[in-house]
Enzyme design. Structure first.
Site, PDB file in Angstrom:
ATOM      1  N   HIS A 385       0.814  -1.219   0.000  1.00  0.00           N
ATOM      2  CA  HIS A 385       0.000   0.000   0.000  1.00  0.00           C
ATOM      3  C   HIS A 385       0.847   1.268   0.000  1.00  0.00           C
ATOM      4  CE1 HIS A 385      -3.766   1.859  -0.104  1.00  0.00           C
ATOM      5  NE2 HIS A 385      -4.403   1.187   0.840  1.00  0.00           N
ATOM      6  N   ASP A 389      -1.792   2.249  -4.953  1.00  0.00           N
ATOM      7  CA  ASP A 389      -3.040   2.743  -4.379  1.00  0.00           C
ATOM      8  C   ASP A 389      -4.155   1.720  -4.574  1.00  0.00           C
ATOM      9  OD1 ASP A 389      -1.813   5.113  -3.621  1.00  0.00           O
ATOM     10  OD2 ASP A 389      -2.301   6.109  -5.524  1.00  0.00           O
TER      11      ASP A 389
END
Length: 414
Positions: A385, A389
């Site tokens: 992450h 995204d």
């Protein structure tokens, strides 16, 4: 006495140290040149080490789990006359049958000069993988009693499992109706299992994973695969779903280059790759390995299927070289028939994405207002992450899903 000190060699790609995975020998054993001494574990793979000379083992570097540096003594041999036992004068002129056993007087024999053959010694010379040797040792099984069906009689996992099943069946036939169990078992974490533990811990500790699961209708793809396999005689040449999925993934990566990347933590830099070096997570007797298809974008469907088959087979049979198990930019992992409904695969650091394949099953779904039976499969994927995204990850999986549901898109140049 003439000593020969065998030092740990460079096992490839500038290795500076290696862990002793296991010994196939012990102090006092007499070995021949090219006999397997044991297995050493680098940060890439398990490597079997062979004896450069014939002689008697008089010293070993350490125990399994110990880490030693390249260039330090690994095994010390007594090579005096190749450490062979002397032949009595009155026997020197006697004809000896080709399969005759040596005659040793138990009252006068010196076991440090003429080791009496034992089940352990015979077992150590059996051709098999370090993992099977470990399992046999833990189960108290003499590998010399296991029939190997691999090349040159090598014992593969199926041979060992079949032997264990037969032994277990025989014990159950002899066992009483009920048995009270007690005790514990301690298993030292070494070799591939230690490396897996360290890497998984580091990946989960350092990478903020997030997973995305989506179902895919494989009915059209399975229809195409069945058609293409119709005239294939050799079962090993048949196309598998994995080849289609790999090809579809490579086409999808062209649209989402941010997932085909590695994170260089030392330089705090994301390195995006134009080429796709596809890791294929493979379960082996030694644990999970990830052989890599370098420049996987060069393959068409059948060459992709062959490359996956070869890479996985080499990994399972310890034929992979260290360079075959490194350099991946994204990994594809599948549990096959054990794939379950969903999973949360751990990213193969320093990559930033891993694509997981779950089990394909036929089940009823609603299509056009009608309940029909379709071949359905879930994709369970994880992303870093920090660099991918959520929106981009979801869009990437949706694009992959579209290609798998409309397989003509895999081969179209749009």
């Amino acid at each position: 006495m003439s000593e020969y000190i065998f030092k740990l060699p460079d096992l490839g790609e500038g290795t500076v140290e290696a862990e002793i995975a296991e010994w196939h020998i012990k102090v006092g054993d007499v070995v021949e040149e090219e006999d397997t001494l044991g297995a050493m574990m680098t940060d890439k793979a398990a490597v079997e080490v062979s004896s450069p000379v014939a002689g008697r083992v008089i010293a070993l570097a350490g125990e399994p789990g110990d880490v030693i540096a390249v260039g330090t003594p690994l095994v010390t041999f007594d090579t005096t006359g190749n450490a062979a036992p002397p032949v009595p004068a009155d026997e020197a002129t006697q004809p000896v049958a080709s399969h005759a056993e040596p005659t040793v007087d138990p009252a006068t024999a010196k076991t440090d000069e003429w080791p009496i053959p034992t089940a352990q010694a015979a077992s150590s010379r059996v051709q098999t993988s370090p993992a099977i040797r470990r399992m046999a040792r833990e189960a108290g099984i003499d590998l010399a009693t296991v029939v190997g069906t691999g090349p040159r009689g090598r014992i593969v996992r199926e041979d060992f499992d079949n032997h264990v099943a037969r032994e277990r069946g025989a014990r159950l036939m002899r066992a009483p109706a009920s048995v009270t169990r007690s005790g514990t078992e301690e298993i030292k974490v070494i070799g591939v299992r230690r490396m897996i533990a360290e890497r998984m811990s580091a990946a989960k500790r350092n990478i903020p994973h997030f997973s995305y699961v989506e179902e895919v209708d494989l009915s059209a793809l399975e229809s195409l695969r069945t058609h293409l396999n119709a005239d294939v005689v050799d079962r090993s040449d048949k196309l598998t779903p994995l080849a289609f999925i790999a090809l579809a993934l490579i086409r999808t990566i062209n649209e989402f280059p941010q997932v085909n990347a590695i994170y260089d933590a030392e330089r705090n830099t994301i390195v995006r790759h134009s080429a796709v070096h596809l890791g294929i997570a493979t379960q082996t007797d030694d644990g999970l390995k990830v052989p890599v298809l370098k420049n996987a974008e060069q393959y068409e469907l059948r060459s992709m299927a062959k490359a996956i088959r070869t890479a996985s087979s080499d990994a399972r049979n310890n034929r992979s070289k260290p360079q075959d198990l490194s350099g991946s930019t994204i990994t594809l992992t599948s549990l096959g028939k054990l794939g379950g409904i969903a999973s949360t695969p751990v990213i193969n650091a320093p990559e930033v994405a891993i694509i997981g394949i779950n089990k394909a099953v036929e089940r009823p779904v609603v299509v056009g207002g009608q309940v029909v039976v379709r071949t359905m499969m879930n994709l369970s994927s994880s992303f870093d992450h920090r660099f991918v995204d959520g929106f981009d990850a979801a869009a990437m999986i949706q694009s992959l899903k579209m290609k798998l549901e409309q397989p003509a898109l895999i081969f179209a140049n749009l």
